[in-house]
Design a protein around this motif. Structure first.
Motif, short mmCIF file in Angstrom:
data_model
loop_
_atom_site.label_atom_id
_atom_site.label_comp_id
_atom_site.label_asym_id
_atom_site.label_seq_id
_atom_site.Cartn_x
_atom_site.Cartn_y
_atom_site.Cartn_z
N LEU A 124 0.83 -1.21 0.00
CA LEU A 124 0.00 0.00 0.00
C LEU A 124 0.86 1.26 0.00
CD1 LEU A 124 -2.88 -1.01 2.40
CD2 LEU A 124 -3.09 -0.45 -0.01
N ASP A 125 1.98 1.24 0.70
CA ASP A 125 2.90 2.38 0.68
C ASP A 125 3.46 2.59 -0.72
OD1 ASP A 125 2.49 2.85 3.35
OD2 ASP A 125 4.32 1.81 4.01
N TYR A 126 3.81 1.49 -1.39
CA TYR A 126 4.31 1.58 -2.76
C TYR A 126 3.25 2.17 -3.68
CZ TYR A 126 5.37 0.00 -7.48
OH TYR A 126 5.58 -0.05 -8.84
N LEU A 127 2.01 1.68 -3.55
CA LEU A 127 0.93 2.18 -4.39
C LEU A 127 0.65 3.66 -4.11
CD1 LEU A 127 -1.16 1.36 -6.53
CD2 LEU A 127 -2.71 0.80 -4.67
N LYS A 128 0.78 4.05 -2.86
CA LYS A 128 0.55 5.45 -2.48
C LYS A 128 1.57 6.36 -3.14
CE LYS A 128 -0.20 8.17 1.69
NZ LYS A 128 -0.16 8.12 3.17
N LYS A 129 2.84 5.92 -3.20
CA LYS A 129 3.88 6.72 -3.86
C LYS A 129 3.67 6.72 -5.37
CE LYS A 129 7.43 4.67 -1.98
NZ LYS A 129 8.80 4.27 -1.68
N LYS A 130 3.23 5.61 -5.91
CA LYS A 130 3.12 5.45 -7.36
C LYS A 130 1.88 6.18 -7.92
CE LYS A 130 4.43 2.67 -10.89
NZ LYS A 130 5.65 2.86 -11.58
N ASP A 131 0.72 5.93 -7.31
CA ASP A 131 -0.53 6.50 -7.81
C ASP A 131 -1.50 6.70 -6.64
OD1 ASP A 131 -2.72 7.31 -9.22
OD2 ASP A 131 -2.84 5.54 -10.51
N ILE A 132 -1.57 7.93 -6.15
CA ILE A 132 -2.37 8.24 -4.96
C ILE A 132 -3.86 8.01 -5.18
CG2 ILE A 132 -2.56 10.69 -5.43
CD1 ILE A 132 -1.97 9.30 -1.95
N GLN A 133 -4.34 8.25 -6.39
CA GLN A 133 -5.77 8.08 -6.67
C GLN A 133 -6.18 6.61 -6.58
OE1 GLN A 133 -7.84 10.56 -6.84
NE2 GLN A 133 -9.56 9.17 -7.03
N LYS A 134 -5.39 5.71 -7.17
CA LYS A 134 -5.68 4.27 -7.08
C LYS A 134 -5.62 3.80 -5.63
CE LYS A 134 -4.23 2.62 -11.59
NZ LYS A 134 -3.28 1.76 -12.31
#
Length: 89
Positions: free
Chosen positions: A67-77
């Motif tokens: 989830l931290d990775y996804l937050k850095k990569k694409d905050i909307q997703k």
């Protein structure tokens, strides 16, 4: 078993785009969430099962790092996934 091939395919189809996209971050987080919910229910009945408790803690850590990775990569997703899976934070 609680996690059959059909259940996995359905999770990845819903969150990963299609059932063959098993490496997507959203699909992995959804699968971990399904497993975490199952283990939590198991631990409510069997509170002395320490091996399962350790597995649950490790799974939560893996999901948190994804989830931290996804937050850095694409905050909307990230925000959509948090709401859809009903995850705190």
């Amino acid at each position: 078993m609680y996690l059959t091939k059909e259940v996995k395919k359905e999770i990845f189809k819903k969150h990963g785009g299609n059932e063959n996209n098993t490496g997507s971050t959203e699909g992995q987080v959804a699968l971990f969430t399904h497993r975490i919910n199952h283990l939590t229910g198991h631990l409510k009945k069997n509170h002395k099962d320490y091996n399962t408790e350790r597995s649950l803690v490790m799974l939560v850590g893996k999901r948190r790092s994804l989830l931290d990775y996804l937050k850095k990569k694409d905050i909307q997703k990230y925000r959509e996934l948090i709401v859809e899976l009903n995850i705190r934070k």
